[in-house]
Design a protein around this motif. Structure first.
Motif, mmCIF file in Angstrom:
data_model
loop_
_atom_site.group_PDB
_atom_site.id
_atom_site.type_symbol
_atom_site.label_atom_id
_atom_site.label_comp_id
_atom_site.label_asym_id
_atom_site.label_seq_id
_atom_site.Cartn_x
_atom_site.Cartn_y
_atom_site.Cartn_z
ATOM 1 N N ASP A 170 6.267 4.968 11.476
ATOM 2 C CA ASP A 170 7.444 5.837 11.481
ATOM 3 C C ASP A 170 7.687 6.402 12.878
ATOM 4 O OD1 ASP A 170 9.643 7.142 10.315
ATOM 5 O OD2 ASP A 170 8.449 8.955 9.950
ATOM 6 N N PHE B 295 1.345 4.264 8.162
ATOM 7 C CA PHE B 295 2.786 4.385 7.972
ATOM 8 C C PHE B 295 3.368 5.524 8.809
ATOM 9 C CE2 PHE B 295 1.522 1.995 4.207
ATOM 10 C CZ PHE B 295 2.442 0.959 4.264
ATOM 11 N N LYS B 296 2.591 6.555 9.068
ATOM 12 C CA LYS B 296 3.046 7.628 9.956
ATOM 13 C C LYS B 296 3.212 7.093 11.382
ATOM 14 C CE LYS B 296 1.052 11.251 7.181
ATOM 15 N NZ LYS B 296 -0.211 11.691 6.715
ATOM 16 N N ARG C 260 0.836 -1.202 0.000
ATOM 17 C CA ARG C 260 0.000 0.000 0.000
ATOM 18 C C ARG C 260 0.870 1.251 0.000
ATOM 19 N NH1 ARG C 260 -5.534 -0.795 1.134
ATOM 20 N NH2 ARG C 260 -5.604 1.407 0.607
ATOM 21 N N PRO C 261 0.330 2.382 -0.496
ATOM 22 C CA PRO C 261 1.104 3.635 -0.529
ATOM 23 C C PRO C 261 1.525 4.058 0.876
ATOM 24 C CG PRO C 261 -0.922 3.831 -1.817
ATOM 25 C CD PRO C 261 -0.991 2.529 -1.101
ATOM 26 N N GLN C 262 2.707 4.623 0.963
ATOM 27 C CA GLN C 262 3.268 4.989 2.266
ATOM 28 C C GLN C 262 2.722 6.295 2.821
ATOM 29 O OE1 GLN C 262 7.539 4.622 2.637
ATOM 30 N NE2 GLN C 262 7.581 3.024 1.079
ATOM 31 N N ASN C 263 1.806 6.945 2.133
ATOM 32 C CA ASN C 263 1.241 8.187 2.655
ATOM 33 C C ASN C 263 0.020 7.930 3.551
ATOM 34 O OD1 ASN C 263 -0.513 7.388 0.649
ATOM 35 N ND2 ASN C 263 -0.729 9.409 -0.262
ATOM 36 N N LEU C 264 -0.289 6.693 3.836
ATOM 37 C CA LEU C 264 -1.424 6.360 4.709
ATOM 38 C C LEU C 264 -1.052 6.582 6.169
ATOM 39 C CD1 LEU C 264 -2.518 3.060 2.933
ATOM 40 C CD2 LEU C 264 -3.565 5.314 2.719
ATOM 41 N N LEU C 265 -2.051 6.847 6.982
ATOM 42 C CA LEU C 265 -1.865 7.127 8.407
ATOM 43 C C LEU C 265 -1.069 6.030 9.116
ATOM 44 C CD1 LEU C 265 -2.446 8.739 10.988
ATOM 45 C CD2 LEU C 265 -4.633 7.525 11.140
#
Length: 145
Positions: free
Chosen positions: A45, A41-42, A34-39
């Motif tokens: 991080d 992944f935050k 899945r794209p890393q701009n999803l919540l």
């Protein structure tokens, strides 16, 4: 006790393992493709695990799977895992109690999908998501006694 003692403990362990595997497969697909701009992944991080996820993602080709597997299957696996775990934890309860305890989450997912269709909430309606939510739900409802 909750009726769970009537069942073969090895069968129960096996069912818990299967439910956990379904959950982990869904999470793995999500993390790797899945794209890393999803919540999510935050959050990963902030917890300091993003370098590990990035390292793992370097070894996979997101183009080798159809969109269905990347975007719809994880949620279906999570719903199936949840329903299986609820099936196991509510053994011995009445059918009505089992339904009342279990159905709010999958029904909410289905309602939110339709709300996306109507533009009432953020997201993109996907018929495959709806299918992935509905099939395990039908199986669960037909299976419980």
């Amino acid at each position: 006790m909750f009726g769970i003692l009537k069942y073969n403990k090895y069968q129960v362990y096996t069912e818990w393992i299967i439910a956990t595997i379904l959950l982990l497969i869904g999470c793995t697909i999500y993390l790797l493709f899945r794209p890393q701009n999803l919540l999510m992944f935050k959050i990963i991080d902030e917890l300091g695990f993003m370098p590990n996820v990035v390292s793992l993602r370097m070894y996979v080709n997101p183009n080798c799977f159809p969109d269905f597997i990347i975007y719809s299957l994880p949620a279906g696996l999570w719903i199936a895992s949840y329903l299986m775990m609820m099936y196991l934890t509510t053994k011995g309860y009445t059918r009505k109690s089992r339904l009342m305890l279990t159905l709010p989450l999958p029904i909410t997912a289905i309602i939110l999908e339709f709300m996306q269709l109507l533009g009432l909430c953020i997201g993109t309606f996907d018929v495959y998501d709806l299918i992935c939510y509905t099939i395990p739900l039908i199986f669960f409802v037909k299976t419980i006694k």
